[in-house]
Design a protein around this motif. Structure first.
Motif, short mmCIF file in Angstrom:
data_model
loop_
_atom_site.label_atom_id
_atom_site.label_comp_id
_atom_site.label_asym_id
_atom_site.label_seq_id
_atom_site.Cartn_x
_atom_site.Cartn_y
_atom_site.Cartn_z
N LEU A 1 -18.30 -20.29 4.37
CA LEU A 1 -17.70 -20.39 5.85
C LEU A 1 -18.43 -19.34 6.69
N VAL A 2 -18.39 -17.99 6.10
CA VAL A 2 -19.09 -16.80 6.82
C VAL A 2 -20.57 -17.16 6.60
N SER A 3 -20.97 -17.40 5.94
CA SER A 3 -22.62 -17.70 5.63
C SER A 3 -22.90 -18.74 6.30
N ARG A 4 -22.26 -19.96 6.79
CA ARG A 4 -22.78 -20.99 7.31
C ARG A 4 -22.77 -20.70 8.93
N VAL A 5 -21.88 -20.02 9.28
CA VAL A 5 -21.57 -19.99 10.75
C VAL A 5 -22.17 -18.75 11.46
N VAL A 6 -22.03 -17.50 10.81
CA VAL A 6 -22.53 -16.39 11.19
C VAL A 6 -24.17 -16.39 11.60
N PRO A 7 -24.71 -16.73 10.63
CA PRO A 7 -26.36 -16.85 11.02
C PRO A 7 -26.40 -17.75 12.08
N PHE A 8 -25.89 -18.72 12.25
CA PHE A 8 -25.88 -19.87 13.22
C PHE A 8 -25.62 -19.25 14.57
N VAL A 9 -24.65 -18.36 14.59
CA VAL A 9 -24.46 -17.93 16.13
C VAL A 9 -25.37 -16.86 16.36
N ASN A 10 -25.71 -16.29 15.38
CA ASN A 10 -26.97 -15.08 15.53
C ASN A 10 -28.26 -16.07 15.98
N ALA B 1 -7.00 -23.53 1.27
CA ALA B 1 -6.81 -24.52 2.30
C ALA B 1 -7.33 -24.08 3.76
N ILE B 2 -7.06 -22.94 4.06
CA ILE B 2 -7.20 -22.68 5.53
C ILE B 2 -8.76 -22.44 5.59
N ALA B 3 -9.56 -22.13 4.55
CA ALA B 3 -10.84 -21.93 4.50
C ALA B 3 -11.52 -23.48 4.80
N GLU B 4 -10.89 -24.39 3.82
CA GLU B 4 -11.23 -25.62 4.07
C GLU B 4 -11.27 -26.27 5.58
N ILE B 5 -10.03 -25.84 6.14
CA ILE B 5 -9.92 -26.40 7.51
C ILE B 5 -10.99 -25.81 8.56
N GLY B 6 -11.43 -24.56 8.12
CA GLY B 6 -12.72 -23.94 8.90
C GLY B 6 -13.96 -24.88 8.57
N ASN B 7 -14.18 -25.18 7.40
CA ASN B 7 -15.28 -26.05 6.85
C ASN B 7 -15.40 -27.23 7.17
N LYS B 8 -14.03 -28.08 7.15
CA LYS B 8 -14.16 -29.37 7.65
C LYS B 8 -14.39 -29.58 9.13
N ASN B 9 -13.84 -28.68 10.02
CA ASN B 9 -14.17 -28.94 11.42
C ASN B 9 -15.36 -28.81 11.74
N PHE B 10 -16.14 -27.63 11.08
CA PHE B 10 -17.52 -27.34 11.11
C PHE B 10 -18.40 -28.47 10.86
N GLN B 11 -17.98 -29.12 9.74
CA GLN B 11 -18.62 -30.05 9.11
C GLN B 11 -18.66 -31.22 9.93
N VAL C 1 -15.71 -19.06 13.21
CA VAL C 1 -15.60 -17.46 13.17
C VAL C 1 -14.16 -16.78 13.17
N ASN C 2 -13.27 -17.73 14.00
CA ASN C 2 -11.98 -17.08 13.90
C ASN C 2 -11.21 -17.48 12.65
N CYS C 3 -11.82 -18.61 12.12
CA CYS C 3 -11.17 -18.82 10.81
C CYS C 3 -11.58 -17.92 9.78
N CYS C 4 -12.87 -17.39 9.83
CA CYS C 4 -13.38 -16.60 8.92
C CYS C 4 -12.54 -15.24 9.00
N ARG C 5 -12.27 -14.79 10.28
CA ARG C 5 -11.35 -13.35 10.15
C ARG C 5 -10.06 -13.95 9.43
N THR C 6 -9.53 -14.97 9.93
CA THR C 6 -8.01 -15.18 9.41
C THR C 6 -7.90 -15.10 8.01
N VAL C 7 -9.21 -16.09 7.37
CA VAL C 7 -9.24 -15.84 5.76
C VAL C 7 -9.50 -14.46 5.55
N ALA C 8 -10.39 -13.79 5.98
CA ALA C 8 -10.47 -12.35 5.62
C ALA C 8 -9.08 -11.70 5.49
#
Length: 670
Positions: free
Chosen positions: A388-397, A443-453, A476-483
């Motif tokens: 999840l971090v890997s797909r969103v962070v480079p995208f934002v950058n 499951a929370i990471a999945e919520i982040g992934n699903k929304n992104f998808q 990204v907020n999901c990434c922080r929550t999961v971390a």
RNA sequence: GGCGGUGUAGCUCAGCUGGUCAGAGCAUGCGGCUCAUAUCCGCAGUGUCCGGGGUUCAAGUCCCUGCACCGCCA
């Protein structure tokens, strides 16, 4: 400030390296302490090397060094292993310390003042050659029950019978082979039965121990608590009993005291108040222990503390043993894996994650299934959480120069969904049900992934960049929550995410925030690699090699020779060449293999105590030497019609005598 | 030998005080996506809930018993 929390794990014994079973307990403890700290509790983790007792004294003697010299390298090694697994003790000390001596003596004296220490003569085996009393494990002889030879003084490994060493018919000293004599010595006993009511009350309080543990302990109490022998005669490595010349505290008297002594050391180093821990009924003390030492920690220990006026443990958390691939760890299978061997091949975060994903807070054994290990780390930790971090962070950058936008209103339900899960995560951590916590976090990471998808920002960015930016902001907020949530389990991962997202060290409550908006994040860096299955194999192979290379075992003293016999006596021993036709394990016997052998004109069934050294397949077709005219022996698993010749100091290191060239079965050996 | 624990889909496990409890994830099959230095998202099937008795209107869930595995016995 709230009363402090002190957590301990059992002390590793300073006569060997720690293995993945030890690591299970330390990781479990470390996750709990990190969680407590992250939720704002004033928690510390105390641990130490357990350094005393006969095994260390004897091993040092065999190695020709002092006990202090013997334990020193393990102290360094254990601390390094802890550090490399991110197991963060606030203090790692040793039981061979002045603080520990002080508190051990203090407890002993308090108990004695109250009349709960009595003396009584004890008659036990004494080896005149070595000048020492022999603990059960240092005596071997023939089992009184099944007549198996070379059994320890306390339990027969062939039939499982427990007995006293004096029941052995031909007891001899493991160290020198001499026949020991009976000798009397006065010992000190702790009359724990005086604390029966106290203990019933203590463990009857909900939450002290798991229910199954309580049932187990109650049977002990109901059978009547026996006086506990807390002294040992020298030579011994430990603390001398005050007023005695050659008597020492039994290692189990001073080992748990190490928790107190370590705290003392910690407080001395940091300026903290020792009494706030050990003389404070408000303090919360947790002991994490393996199920094998339950009774020490949940019976003797609370009684000792109560008698001497120390803070009582709030909870004793008992965990099961580690199995690997469903079986007890085995040196021959390469599943007896030391902490260091693991670290040489694999990322410690994998193991922390895997253990957390399986720890359920109960006493069940935990299985490290190596296939599942690979799969679980890849599928959950790498593909879901890190990806999840890997797909969103480079995208934002790439698209927004690293800047987040604002959260869109339409993710409100998702935010609420995530927030609704947080109490369950918190509660699961508190209850040591880390498996549920991990499940919820995935499951929370999945919520982040699903929304992104579903929102497909890679499409959206073409028409409506701000909308795409909002999608990324939520991810990204999901990434922080999961971390934040996984941080007790994976402190390194969390730190890496903190660095990438440019956020302060995460606390547990940060998981609920969802307020990272208009914020600039940093460059992406790789978080964790997929498991390389080849490394797993290499680790298993290395564990086998360690065994072969293990020179560690100092040469045992050579056994004394038997009295001379004449040729006639020897010729009455009928030794024959035998071919192994079948070999199989015996259900219910860890040490035995059942062999079917051909001795020329007949076949025989022989039970041999070599299972720890030989797999059944190792022996098939081999030619061995059998004592063919030995009286058949009734064993619990059947009749053994002979005996196999083999050499070795004990059942775990046996080599069966074989022929260099093929021989005909039945040939006599002279 | 005594005592304790465990036994639910191929795998790892949820199922609290008995009443949508027959579930989740993984694996498998099918479909979709392509932002991902780590591929994800969706859909679908599967089970004598270890065996045998019993209690009950109702039992993975309680009782008895058998079997298997694990552990403890100071």
């Amino acid at each position: 400030m709230a009363a402090p929390v002190l957590v301990t794990s059992a002390l590793p014994y300073a006569n060997g390296s720690i293995h993945l079973g030890h690591v299970l307990e330390y990781i479990q403890t470390d996750i709990l302490v990190r969680f407590l700290k992250m939720t704002g509790q004033d928690a510390v983790y105390m641990c130490a090397d357990d350094t005393h007792g006969t095994p260390i004294e004897v091993n040092a003697w065999r190695a020709g060094v002092t006990p202090e010299e013997y334990i020193a390298p393990y102290y360094v090694e254990h601390q390094r292993d802890f550090a490399d697994f991110s197991i963060a003790c606030d203090c790692f000390y040793t039981t061979n310390s002045p603080e520990n001596q002080h508190h051990s003596e203090y407890i002993f004296e308090r108990l004695r003042e109250q009349g709960h220490i009595v003396t009584r003569p004890v008659t036990q085996y004494y080896c005149e050659q070595d000048g020492r009393f022999l603990p059960d494990r240092f005596i071997r002889g023939t089992c009184p029950h099944c007549k198996a030879a070379e059994q320890y003084g306390d339990v027969c490994e062939a039939c499982g019978t427990t007995y006293s060493p004096t029941d052995l018919s031909d007891a001899h000293c493991v160290l020198c082979g001499a026949t020991p004599v009976m000798r009397e010595s006065v010992h000190y006993f702790f009359t724990i039965s005086a604390y029966e009511d106290f203990l019933r009350d203590w463990m009857g309080t909900p939450g002290r121990v798991q229910p199954e543990v309580r049932r187990f302990l109650e049977t002990w109490i109901n059978e009547g608590l026996r006086d506990w022998d807390v002294s040992r005669d020298g030579p011994y490595f430990g603390f001398k009993i005050p007023g005695e010349d050659n008597k020492y505290f039994y290692v189990w008297l001073d080992a748990p005291v190490g928790y107190i002594a370590t705290t003392q050391k910690f407080c001395g180093d940091t300026g903290r108040d020792f009494d706030a821990y050990w003389h404070n009924p408000e303090a919360t003390i947790y002991h994490v222990v393996g199920k094998d030492i339950t009774y020490f920690h949940a019976l003797y220990w609370p009684a000792m503390l109560h008698g001497a006026g120390y803070t009582l443990p709030r909870k004793v958390l008992v965990h099961g043993f580690l199995t690997v691939n469903g079986e007890k760890m085995s040196k021959t299978r390469g599943t007896f894996i030391t902490a260091r061997t693991y670290l040489d091949h694999l990322d410690p975060q994998y193991l922390r994650y895997y253990y957390a994903a399986k720890l359920n807070g109960r006493v069940d054994d935990l299985d490290l299934n190596l296939e599942e290990f690979v799969h679980r780390v890849d599928a959950e930790l790498v593909n879901k959480i890190a990806n999840l971090v890997s797909r969103v962070v480079p995208f934002v950058n790439r698209h927004f120069e690293g800047r987040l936008g604002r959260l869109d209103d339409n993710v409100k339900p998702l935010v609420n969904d995530v927030r609704a899960r947080l109490p369950r995560v918190r509660e699961s951590y508190e209850r040591m049900e880390f498996n549920r916590a991990v499940q919820e976090i995935v499951a929370i990471a999945e919520i982040g992934n699903k929304n992104f998808q579903d929102a497909a920002p890679w499409e959206l960015v073409k028409q409506n960049p701000p909308a795409a930016q909002a999608v990324c902001t939520f991810a990204v907020n999901c990434c922080r929550t999961v971390a934040a949530l996984i941080k007790p389990v994976l402190p390194q991962y969390a730190a890496d995410v903190e660095a990438i997202l440019h956020v302060e060290p995460l606390l547990f409550d940060d998981a609920a925030r969802f307020d990272l908006e208009e914020h600039e994040i940093g460059a992406f860096t790789r978080l964790i690699e997929r498991v390389d299955a080849r490394q797993i194999n290499a680790m298993v192979e290395a564990s086998k090699e360690n065994l072969d290379a293990a020179p560690a075992r100092p040469a045992a003293p050579v056994e004394a020779l038997e009295p001379e016999i004449d040729l006639d006596a020897f010729s009455r021993v009928d030794l024959r060449v035998a071919t192994v036709l079948q070999a199989e394990t015996v259900e219910g016997a860890d040490r035995l293999l059942r062999l079917r052998v051909d001795i020329g004109n007949e076949q025989r069934t022989i039970f041999a105590g070599i299972r720890q050294s030989y797999a059944p397949g190792d022996l098939l077709g081999k030619q061995v030497i059998v004592v063919a005219n030995l009286q058949p022996r009734n064993m619990r698993f059947g009749v053994s019609e002979g005996m196999l010749l083999a050499a070795g100091p004990d059942g775990t290191d046996v080599v069966v005598a074989e022929f260099a060239q093929p021989r005909q079965p039945g040939q006599r050996i002279r």
